[in-house]
Design a protein around this motif. Structure first.
Motif, PDB file in Angstrom:
ATOM      1  N   LEU A  28      33.591  41.184  36.726  1.00 50.84           N
ATOM      2  CA  LEU A  28      34.533  42.495  36.880  1.00 50.84           C
ATOM      3  C   LEU A  28      35.190  41.450  37.981  1.00 50.84           C
ATOM      4  CD1 LEU A  28      35.631  44.961  36.807  1.00 50.84           C
ATOM      5  CD2 LEU A  28      33.872  45.871  38.146  1.00 50.84           C
ATOM      6  N   SER A  29      34.766  41.373  38.942  1.00 46.18           N
ATOM      7  CA  SER A  29      35.502  40.790  39.763  1.00 46.18           C
ATOM      8  C   SER A  29      36.632  39.685  40.050  1.00 46.18           C
ATOM      9  CB  SER A  29      35.262  39.945  40.956  1.00 46.18           C
ATOM     10  OG  SER A  29      33.925  40.949  42.031  1.00 46.18           O
ATOM     11  N   ALA A  30      36.044  38.632  38.521  1.00 48.27           N
ATOM     12  CA  ALA A  30      36.744  37.971  37.803  1.00 48.27           C
ATOM     13  C   ALA A  30      38.240  38.259  37.730  1.00 48.27           C
ATOM     14  CB  ALA A  30      36.617  37.001  37.414  1.00 48.27           C
ATOM     15  N   ALA A  31      37.879  39.402  37.004  1.00 49.45           N
ATOM     16  CA  ALA A  31      39.681  40.228  36.048  1.00 49.45           C
ATOM     17  C   ALA A  31      39.879  40.844  36.528  1.00 49.45           C
ATOM     18  CB  ALA A  31      38.160  41.261  35.170  1.00 49.45           C
ATOM     19  N   ALA A  32      39.738  41.636  37.998  1.00 51.49           N
ATOM     20  CA  ALA A  32      39.986  42.217  39.530  1.00 51.49           C
ATOM     21  C   ALA A  32      41.406  40.857  39.072  1.00 51.49           C
ATOM     22  CB  ALA A  32      39.431  42.187  40.134  1.00 51.49           C
ATOM     23  N   GLU A  33      40.699  39.670  39.902  1.00 50.75           N
ATOM     24  CA  GLU A  33      41.092  38.709  40.389  1.00 50.75           C
ATOM     25  C   GLU A  33      42.430  38.152  39.398  1.00 50.75           C
ATOM     26  OE1 GLU A  33      42.714  36.203  43.144  1.00 50.75           O
ATOM     27  OE2 GLU A  33      41.352  37.720  43.592  1.00 50.75           O
ATOM     28  N   SER A  34      42.054  37.608  38.584  1.00 44.09           N
ATOM     29  CA  SER A  34      43.126  37.481  37.459  1.00 44.09           C
ATOM     30  C   SER A  34      44.195  38.220  37.399  1.00 44.09           C
ATOM     31  CB  SER A  34      42.240  36.928  36.204  1.00 44.09           C
ATOM     32  OG  SER A  34      43.472  36.758  35.151  1.00 44.09           O
ATOM     33  N   SER A  35      44.131  39.059  37.977  1.00 44.88           N
ATOM     34  CA  SER A  35      44.854  40.734  37.028  1.00 44.88           C
ATOM     35  C   SER A  35      46.299  40.183  38.922  1.00 44.88           C
ATOM     36  CB  SER A  35      44.755  42.082  37.091  1.00 44.88           C
ATOM     37  OG  SER A  35      43.846  41.842  35.950  1.00 44.88           O
ATOM     38  N   LEU A  36      45.642  41.137  39.482  1.00 41.04           N
ATOM     39  CA  LEU A  36      46.050  41.092  40.552  1.00 41.04           C
ATOM     40  C   LEU A  36      46.441  39.814  40.907  1.00 41.04           C
ATOM     41  CD1 LEU A  36      43.964  43.322  42.421  1.00 41.04           C
ATOM     42  CD2 LEU A  36      45.007  43.550  41.835  1.00 41.04           C
ATOM     43  N   SER A  37      46.158  38.352  40.804  1.00 37.65           N
ATOM     44  CA  SER A  37      46.839  37.101  41.682  1.00 37.65           C
ATOM     45  C   SER A  37      48.521  37.063  40.560  1.00 37.65           C
ATOM     46  CB  SER A  37      46.682  35.954  41.319  1.00 37.65           C
ATOM     47  OG  SER A  37      45.894  36.034  39.462  1.00 37.65           O
ATOM     48  N   THR A  38      48.202  37.345  39.485  1.00 32.58           N
ATOM     49  CA  THR A  38      49.607  37.726  38.421  1.00 32.58           C
ATOM     50  C   THR A  38      50.546  39.198  38.692  1.00 32.58           C
ATOM     51  OG1 THR A  38      48.587  36.451  36.157  1.00 32.58           O
ATOM     52  CG2 THR A  38      51.208  37.876  36.029  1.00 32.58           C
ATOM     53  N   LEU A  39      50.082  39.636  38.882  1.00 37.46           N
ATOM     54  CA  LEU A  39      50.707  41.281  39.114  1.00 37.46           C
ATOM     55  C   LEU A  39      52.075  40.744  40.369  1.00 37.46           C
ATOM     56  CD1 LEU A  39      49.038  44.106  37.660  1.00 37.46           C
ATOM     57  CD2 LEU A  39      50.834  42.611  36.569  1.00 37.46           C
ATOM     58  N   LEU A  40      50.736  40.249  41.390  1.00 39.64           N
ATOM     59  CA  LEU A  40      51.449  39.873  42.666  1.00 39.64           C
ATOM     60  C   LEU A  40      53.057  38.852  42.778  1.00 39.64           C
ATOM     61  CD1 LEU A  40      48.328  39.699  45.305  1.00 39.64           C
ATOM     62  CD2 LEU A  40      50.101  41.088  45.014  1.00 39.64           C
ATOM     63  N   THR A  41      52.433  38.415  41.835  1.00 38.12           N
ATOM     64  CA  THR A  41      53.631  36.789  41.482  1.00 38.12           C
ATOM     65  C   THR A  41      55.460  38.022  40.648  1.00 38.12           C
ATOM     66  OG1 THR A  41      53.048  36.244  38.958  1.00 38.12           O
ATOM     67  CG2 THR A  41      52.202  35.505  40.873  1.00 38.12           C
ATOM     68  N   ALA A  42      55.085  38.756  40.567  1.00 37.34           N
ATOM     69  CA  ALA A  42      55.908  39.528  39.823  1.00 37.34           C
ATOM     70  C   ALA A  42      56.256  40.891  40.322  1.00 37.34           C
ATOM     71  CB  ALA A  42      55.682  40.384  38.670  1.00 37.34           C
ATOM     72  N   THR A  43      56.143  41.384  41.486  1.00 39.70           N
ATOM     73  CA  THR A  43      56.711  42.593  43.014  1.00 39.70           C
ATOM     74  C   THR A  43      58.167  42.325  42.222  1.00 39.70           C
ATOM     75  OG1 THR A  43      56.525  40.778  44.343  1.00 39.70           O
ATOM     76  CG2 THR A  43      54.171  42.452  43.831  1.00 39.70           C
ATOM     77  N   ASP A  44      58.991  41.706  42.501  1.00 38.75           N
ATOM     78  CA  ASP A  44      60.115  41.732  42.739  1.00 38.75           C
ATOM     79  C   ASP A  44      61.045  42.495  41.955  1.00 38.75           C
ATOM     80  OD1 ASP A  44      59.352  39.260  41.373  1.00 38.75           O
ATOM     81  OD2 ASP A  44      60.990  37.835  42.562  1.00 38.75           O
ATOM     82  N   ARG A  45      60.173  42.082  40.498  1.00 34.40           N
ATOM     83  CA  ARG A  45      60.686  42.836  39.329  1.00 34.40           C
ATOM     84  C   ARG A  45      61.213  44.067  38.857  1.00 34.40           C
ATOM     85  NH1 ARG A  45      59.036  38.081  35.213  1.00 34.40           N
ATOM     86  NH2 ARG A  45      58.394  36.633  36.803  1.00 34.40           N
ATOM     87  N   ASP A  46      61.624  44.847  37.819  1.00 28.72           N
ATOM     88  CA  ASP A  46      61.989  45.965  38.414  1.00 28.72           C
ATOM     89  C   ASP A  46      60.724  46.728  37.322  1.00 28.72           C
ATOM     90  OD1 ASP A  46      63.220  48.373  37.311  1.00 28.72           O
ATOM     91  OD2 ASP A  46      64.071  48.214  36.180  1.00 28.72           O
ATOM     92  N   TRP A  47      59.935  46.857  38.162  1.00 28.93           N
ATOM     93  CA  TRP A  47      59.023  48.088  37.962  1.00 28.93           C
ATOM     94  C   TRP A  47      58.847  49.515  37.254  1.00 28.93           C
ATOM     95  CZ3 TRP A  47      53.498  46.773  38.953  1.00 28.93           C
ATOM     96  CH2 TRP A  47      52.823  45.611  38.703  1.00 28.93           C
ATOM     97  N   SER A  48      60.523  49.992  37.052  1.00 25.19           N
ATOM     98  CA  SER A  48      60.151  51.340  36.165  1.00 25.19           C
ATOM     99  C   SER A  48      60.979  50.739  35.063  1.00 25.19           C
ATOM    100  CB  SER A  48      61.912  51.387  37.444  1.00 25.19           C
ATOM    101  OG  SER A  48      62.854  50.983  37.002  1.00 25.19           O
ATOM    102  N   ARG A  49      60.450  49.939  34.469  1.00 23.40           N
ATOM    103  CA  ARG A  49      61.033  49.629  33.051  1.00 23.40           C
ATOM    104  C   ARG A  49      59.302  50.497  32.429  1.00 23.40           C
ATOM    105  NH1 ARG A  49      61.554  43.059  32.486  1.00 23.40           N
ATOM    106  NH2 ARG A  49      63.275  42.584  33.381  1.00 23.40           N
TER     107      ARG A  49
END
Length: 225
Positions: A28-49
């Motif tokens: 579970l920790s590995a899944a969370a780390e993979s997900s969050l590390s990826t999403l953090l690279t996209a915080t400047d994109r349009d999340w209203s999509r």
């Protein structure tokens, strides 16, 4: 465009193996780390999509994810037999995306700690099968992986999750899943997101969180009636 991983040498866990043999908190920790590390690279994109294939925006999908992860922890703690818990977690609607992802990390950590501290005999209600700690860990992994896929696909953010958590969740929640494909492609097919060769995209689906030993005991009891 989101890419799905190719088949690797990592074997899928045996779906009939005891839940205790899988290191669920670590998965579970590995899944969370993979997900969050990826999403953090996209915080400047349009999340209203709109998130891919969903009625929610990418930002609203984080609300669903926070609710689900915290809710699974709450179910294991309260152990209700026939209902959901009365605690509904939410993210600050005014918070920026990086702060919302911090909330997802907190929710995932709460579930991980609860799974680690819950005895194997504990069961709690879920509409898709009364489940144990391993089952709720697998549900949490599935929620993280699927909704990261939905968001990353919409934001055109490349991502491939680790096979270990994918295979474990797939074996635990979808024991009848088809073989011969990469674990993540199989999970995406099981949850109605993509077709597989010779198999159209599913329009209805659900997992079964019931532990295998409970299903087997129920089947054996029915056979004696």
């Amino acid at each position: 465009m989101t890419t799905t991983p190719q088949a690797t040498s990592d074997p899928l866990p045996d779906p009939m193996a005891p839940a205790a043999t899988a290191p669920w908190p670590e998965l579970l920790s590995a899944a969370a780390e993979s997900s969050l590390s990826t999403l953090l690279t996209a915080t400047d994109r349009d999340w209203s999509r709109p998130a891919h294939g969903l009625d929610w925006t990418c930002r609203e999908t984080l609300d669903h994810l926070a609710l689900g992860l915290t809710g699974y922890a709450g179910l294991l703690i309260a152990q209700p037999r026939d209902r959901y818990i009365t605690l509904f977690a939410s993210l600050d609607p005014a918070a920026p995306v990086p702060a919302c992802l911090e909330g997802i990390r907190i929710a995932a950590s709460l579930l991980t700690s609860t799974v680690r501290d819950t005895a194997p005999h504990v069961r709690a209600w879920h509409p898709w099968g009364h489940s144990d700690a391993a089952g709720f860990a697998a549900m949490g992994i599935t929620e993280l992986l699927l909704h990261t896929y939905d968001i990353a696909h919409a934001l055109e953010c490349p991502w491939s999750p680790p096979d270990g958590p994918v295979g474990a969740a797939l074996a635990r929640l979808f024991p009848d899943a088809p073989t011969g494909h990469s674990p993540f492609d199989t999970l995406l097919w099981c949850t109605g997101r993509i077709p597989l060769p010779g198999r159209p995209r599913r329009t209805e689906w659900q997992w079964d969180g019931t532990p295998a030993r409970d299903r087997n005991a129920t089947a054996a009891s029915s056979a004696r009636i």
